[in-house]
Scaffold this motif. Structure first.
Motif, PDB file in Angstrom:
ATOM      1  N   LYS A   1       8.548  66.508   9.715  1.00 36.30           N
ATOM      2  CA  LYS A   1       9.503  67.611   9.601  1.00 36.30           C
ATOM      3  C   LYS A   1      10.262  67.874  10.898  1.00 36.30           C
ATOM      4  CE  LYS A   1       8.385  69.178   5.381  1.00 36.30           C
ATOM      5  NZ  LYS A   1       9.361  69.438   4.285  1.00 36.30           N
ATOM      6  N   SER A   2       9.773  67.353  12.025  1.00 34.85           N
ATOM      7  CA  SER A   2      10.283  67.776  13.329  1.00 34.85           C
ATOM      8  C   SER A   2      11.053  66.709  14.083  1.00 34.85           C
ATOM      9  CB  SER A   2       9.119  68.275  14.204  1.00 34.85           C
ATOM     10  OG  SER A   2       8.619  69.486  13.710  1.00 34.85           O
TER      11      SER A   2
ATOM     12  N   ASN B   1       8.531  77.726  17.207  1.00 36.50           N
ATOM     13  CA  ASN B   1       8.701  76.911  16.013  1.00 36.50           C
ATOM     14  C   ASN B   1       9.176  77.735  14.818  1.00 36.50           C
ATOM     15  OD1 ASN B   1       7.617  74.894  17.610  1.00 36.50           O
ATOM     16  ND2 ASN B   1       6.113  74.227  16.089  1.00 36.50           N
TER      17      ASN B   1
ATOM     18  N   LEU C   1       3.970  68.162  10.623  1.00 28.61           N
ATOM     19  CA  LEU C   1       4.832  68.462  11.767  1.00 28.61           C
ATOM     20  C   LEU C   1       5.713  67.281  12.166  1.00 28.61           C
ATOM     21  CD1 LEU C   1       5.304  70.730  14.047  1.00 28.61           C
ATOM     22  CD2 LEU C   1       3.972  69.191  15.468  1.00 28.61           C
TER      23      LEU C   1
ATOM     24  N   THR D   1      14.748  70.774  16.550  1.00 25.44           N
ATOM     25  CA  THR D   1      15.314  70.209  15.320  1.00 25.44           C
ATOM     26  C   THR D   1      16.638  70.865  14.934  1.00 25.44           C
ATOM     27  OG1 THR D   1      14.058  71.779  13.963  1.00 25.44           O
ATOM     28  CG2 THR D   1      13.051  69.629  14.366  1.00 25.44           C
TER      29      THR D   1
ATOM     30  N   CYS E   1      16.836  70.005  11.293  1.00 21.01           N
ATOM     31  CA  CYS E   1      16.951  71.373  10.769  1.00 21.01           C
ATOM     32  C   CYS E   1      18.378  71.899  10.926  1.00 21.01           C
ATOM     33  CB  CYS E   1      15.977  72.325  11.445  1.00 21.01           C
ATOM     34  SG  CYS E   1      15.878  73.937  10.606  1.00 21.01           S
TER      35      CYS E   1
ATOM     36  N   SER F   1       5.373  73.993  10.259  1.00 13.29           N
ATOM     37  CA  SER F   1       6.447  74.405  11.153  1.00 13.29           C
ATOM     38  C   SER F   1       7.297  73.231  11.592  1.00 13.29           C
ATOM     39  CB  SER F   1       5.888  75.147  12.385  1.00 13.29           C
ATOM     40  OG  SER F   1       5.229  74.256  13.260  1.00 13.29           O
ATOM     41  N   LYS F   2       8.475  73.564  12.117  1.00 13.72           N
ATOM     42  CA  LYS F   2       9.404  72.592  12.699  1.00 13.72           C
ATOM     43  C   LYS F   2       9.688  73.046  14.127  1.00 13.72           C
ATOM     44  CE  LYS F   2      12.887  71.233   9.887  1.00 13.72           C
ATOM     45  NZ  LYS F   2      12.619  70.029   9.088  1.00 13.72           N
TER      46      LYS F   2
ATOM     47  N   THR G   1      13.398  65.901   5.999  1.00 12.60           N
ATOM     48  CA  THR G   1      12.006  65.456   6.063  1.00 12.60           C
ATOM     49  C   THR G   1      11.912  63.941   5.993  1.00 12.60           C
ATOM     50  OG1 THR G   1      11.354  67.464   4.850  1.00 12.60           O
ATOM     51  CG2 THR G   1       9.745  65.672   4.953  1.00 12.60           C
TER      52      THR G   1
ATOM     53  N   CYS H   1       7.697  77.483   8.067  1.00 12.89           N
ATOM     54  CA  CYS H   1       8.206  76.930   6.810  1.00 12.89           C
ATOM     55  C   CYS H   1       7.148  77.062   5.726  1.00 12.89           C
ATOM     56  CB  CYS H   1       8.566  75.458   6.967  1.00 12.89           C
ATOM     57  SG  CYS H   1       9.723  75.104   8.299  1.00 12.89           S
TER      58      CYS H   1
ATOM     59  N   ASP I   1      15.810  71.586   5.361  1.00 17.57           N
ATOM     60  CA  ASP I   1      14.523  71.131   5.894  1.00 17.57           C
ATOM     61  C   ASP I   1      14.434  69.619   5.724  1.00 17.57           C
ATOM     62  OD1 ASP I   1      11.925  70.812   6.738  1.00 17.57           O
ATOM     63  OD2 ASP I   1      11.026  71.669   4.921  1.00 17.57           O
TER      64      ASP I   1
END
Length: 289
Positions: free
Chosen positions: A181-182, A70, A178, A112, A187, A107-108, A166, A73, A164
């Motif tokens: 963001k994922s 991951n 998570l 991503t 990303c 984290s991502k 979101t 971030c 990033d």
């Protein structure tokens, strides 16, 4: 040194970028090594280069196309963004104060990551509040545990740009970030990476434009927690690995900071500029149902 990970034909290569000439000279690396992107250069002497190729003849990949784990971030790491996010109503950490006392780490997932020019894909059935975040990212070169802040930059190989992306509604719904963001494609990374010596952490401008409108403009000197502090925090009990990617946080001007919020929609183009690295640009597409 500015470096590209790219594909020509069906083969991934890593090369030295000459921006003035608009070319990239592949390093003399095996195909197996090049699959890791710029990580193939970590811990070794810079390989010889082969004949340069025009950049417009290759397809750029993310500098680290598939991180081994991951992406680390840092949240709320510029003062102005910390305040705008705390006011938004989506900040699950707001009770502890607008400006964090210690780095907020999330984290991502590796899936991503997409390259410059690839679409950010949004799914309206999952989120109706997708936002952008322009960030400088660190690429770790020498791993370690218990790294002192004074020694931290010796562990940095270089830097790249990440967006990033979101899902704010998902970020607000869950205590952990998570899921928001994922999401797949959340990303964008690139277009290039630069080595540590090519970027001044004390004075590097970060800009983000959406459809040509300037939304974010700040400088790395305004980070609440600087890169050495971030590395020292992460490595206190976690062994960092060569090739780890750390996104350092975003300044004010994200969509959630407007009234009403200005979320991404299909057809929007997000452009992030960090001078020594280049321009990361991605169009937003809606997943068809």
């Amino acid at each position: 040194m500015r470096v590209a990970t790219f594909t020509i034909g069906d083969e991934r290569r890593v090369g030295l970028v000459d921006a003035d000439a608009g070319s990239v000279a592949p390093f003399d690396l095996s195909a197996d090594a090049a699959r890791a992107g710029v990580v193939a250069l970590i811990g070794r002497a810079v390989p010889a280069t082969l004949s340069p190729l025009p950049l417009d003849r290759v397809r750029l990949d993310a500098p680290v196309p598939r991180p081994a784990r991951n992406i680390f971030c840092v949240g709320k790491n510029y003062h102005d963004h910390a305040h705008e996010f705390s006011r938004s109503g989506f900040d699950s950490s707001a009770a502890a104060g607008a400006v964090p006392k210690h780095p907020i780490i999330f984290s991502k997932v590796p899936e991503t990551v997409i390259a410059h020019g690839e679409p950010i894909r949004i799914d309206p059935s999952v989120s109706a509040a997708v936002d952008y975040e322009a960030e400088l990212a660190v690429i770790i070169g020498r791993g370690g545990r218990g790294i002192r802040a004074a020694d931290a930059l010796d562990h940095v190989w270089g830097y790249t740009i990440v967006n990033d992306v979101t899902a704010r509604d998902l970020q607000g719904r869950y205590s952990q970030w998570l899921i928001g963001k994922s999401q797949d494609t959340f990303c964008p990374m690139g277009p290039f990476a630069v080595t540590r010596d090519a970027l001044d952490l004390g004075d590097t401008v970060i800009r983000c434009l959406v459809n040509g409108e300037l939304r974010q403009e700040s400088n790395t000197r305004h980070l609440i927690f600087d890169v050495p502090t971030i590395i020292a925090t992460l490595s206190a009990g976690i062994t960092l690995q060569p090739g780890d990617v750390i996104a350092t946080g975003t300044p004010a001007g994200v969509g959630i900071g407007f009234d009403p919020p200005r979320y991404l929609r299909a057809g929007d183009v997000v452009r992030i500029e960090i001078g020594p690295i280049g321009v990361l640009e991605n169009r937003v597409e809606e997943i068809a149902r």
